[in-house]
Design a protein around this motif. Structure first.
Motif, PDB file in Angstrom:
ATOM      1  N   GLN A  32       0.806  -1.213   0.000  1.00  0.00           N
ATOM      2  CA  GLN A  32       0.000   0.000   0.000  1.00  0.00           C
ATOM      3  C   GLN A  32       0.844   1.270   0.000  1.00  0.00           C
ATOM      4  N   ALA A  33       2.112   1.155   0.394  1.00  0.00           N
ATOM      5  CA  ALA A  33       2.955   2.345   0.471  1.00  0.00           C
ATOM      6  C   ALA A  33       4.423   1.955   0.445  1.00  0.00           C
ATOM      7  N   LEU A  34       5.242   2.908   0.009  1.00  0.00           N
ATOM      8  CA  LEU A  34       6.698   2.795   0.122  1.00  0.00           C
ATOM      9  C   LEU A  34       7.121   3.737   1.230  1.00  0.00           C
ATOM     10  N   ARG A  35       7.999   3.284   2.095  1.00  0.00           N
ATOM     11  CA  ARG A  35       8.476   4.130   3.187  1.00  0.00           C
ATOM     12  C   ARG A  35       9.987   4.149   3.177  1.00  0.00           C
ATOM     13  N   LEU A  36      10.545   5.292   3.552  1.00  0.00           N
ATOM     14  CA  LEU A  36      11.999   5.419   3.634  1.00  0.00           C
ATOM     15  C   LEU A  36      12.351   6.422   4.713  1.00  0.00           C
ATOM     16  N   ASP A  37      13.598   6.366   5.135  1.00  0.00           N
ATOM     17  CA  ASP A  37      14.066   7.350   6.104  1.00  0.00           C
ATOM     18  C   ASP A  37      15.316   8.012   5.555  1.00  0.00           C
ATOM     19  N   VAL A  38      15.539   9.245   5.996  1.00  0.00           N
ATOM     20  CA  VAL A  38      16.665  10.030   5.501  1.00  0.00           C
ATOM     21  C   VAL A  38      17.255  10.814   6.675  1.00  0.00           C
ATOM     22  N   GLU A  53      24.695   1.530  12.792  1.00  0.00           N
ATOM     23  CA  GLU A  53      26.101   1.433  13.194  1.00  0.00           C
ATOM     24  C   GLU A  53      26.970   2.517  12.569  1.00  0.00           C
ATOM     25  N   ASP A  54      26.677   2.900  11.323  1.00  0.00           N
ATOM     26  CA  ASP A  54      27.537   3.892  10.665  1.00  0.00           C
ATOM     27  C   ASP A  54      27.218   5.335  11.034  1.00  0.00           C
ATOM     28  N   THR A  55      26.048   5.605  11.647  1.00  0.00           N
ATOM     29  CA  THR A  55      25.704   6.976  12.022  1.00  0.00           C
ATOM     30  C   THR A  55      25.478   7.158  13.516  1.00  0.00           C
ATOM     31  N   GLY A  56      25.321   6.060  14.247  1.00  0.00           N
ATOM     32  CA  GLY A  56      24.977   6.165  15.664  1.00  0.00           C
ATOM     33  C   GLY A  56      23.514   6.568  15.798  1.00  0.00           C
ATOM     34  N   THR A  57      23.141   7.106  16.946  1.00  0.00           N
ATOM     35  CA  THR A  57      21.769   7.559  17.168  1.00  0.00           C
ATOM     36  C   THR A  57      21.632   8.975  16.608  1.00  0.00           C
ATOM     37  N   THR A  58      20.752   9.120  15.639  1.00  0.00           N
ATOM     38  CA  THR A  58      20.617  10.375  14.892  1.00  0.00           C
ATOM     39  C   THR A  58      19.154  10.589  14.514  1.00  0.00           C
TER      40      THR A  58
END
Length: 53
Positions: free
Chosen positions: A6-12, A39-44
């Protein structure tokens, strides 16, 4: 398109303005901001976008 989708979701990343503009231009809508851990960005802060199919 997969059956039942029903949808495509992504995060940036919150700091990735060019990607945010691109996704908006392609019809994705901003939904919310969450703190996520990778792992490559930590908590962001990540902005979550969705494109209803």
């Amino acid at each position: 398109m997969a059956a039942g989708c029903q949808a495509l979701r992504l995060d940036v990343l919150g700091t990735n303005l060019p990607a945010q503009k691109l996704y908006t231009a392609m019809g994705f809508q901003y939904r919310t901001t969450l703190k996520l851990f990778y792992e490559d960005t930590g908590t962001t802060d990540y902005l979550l976008y969705e494109l209803v199919l």
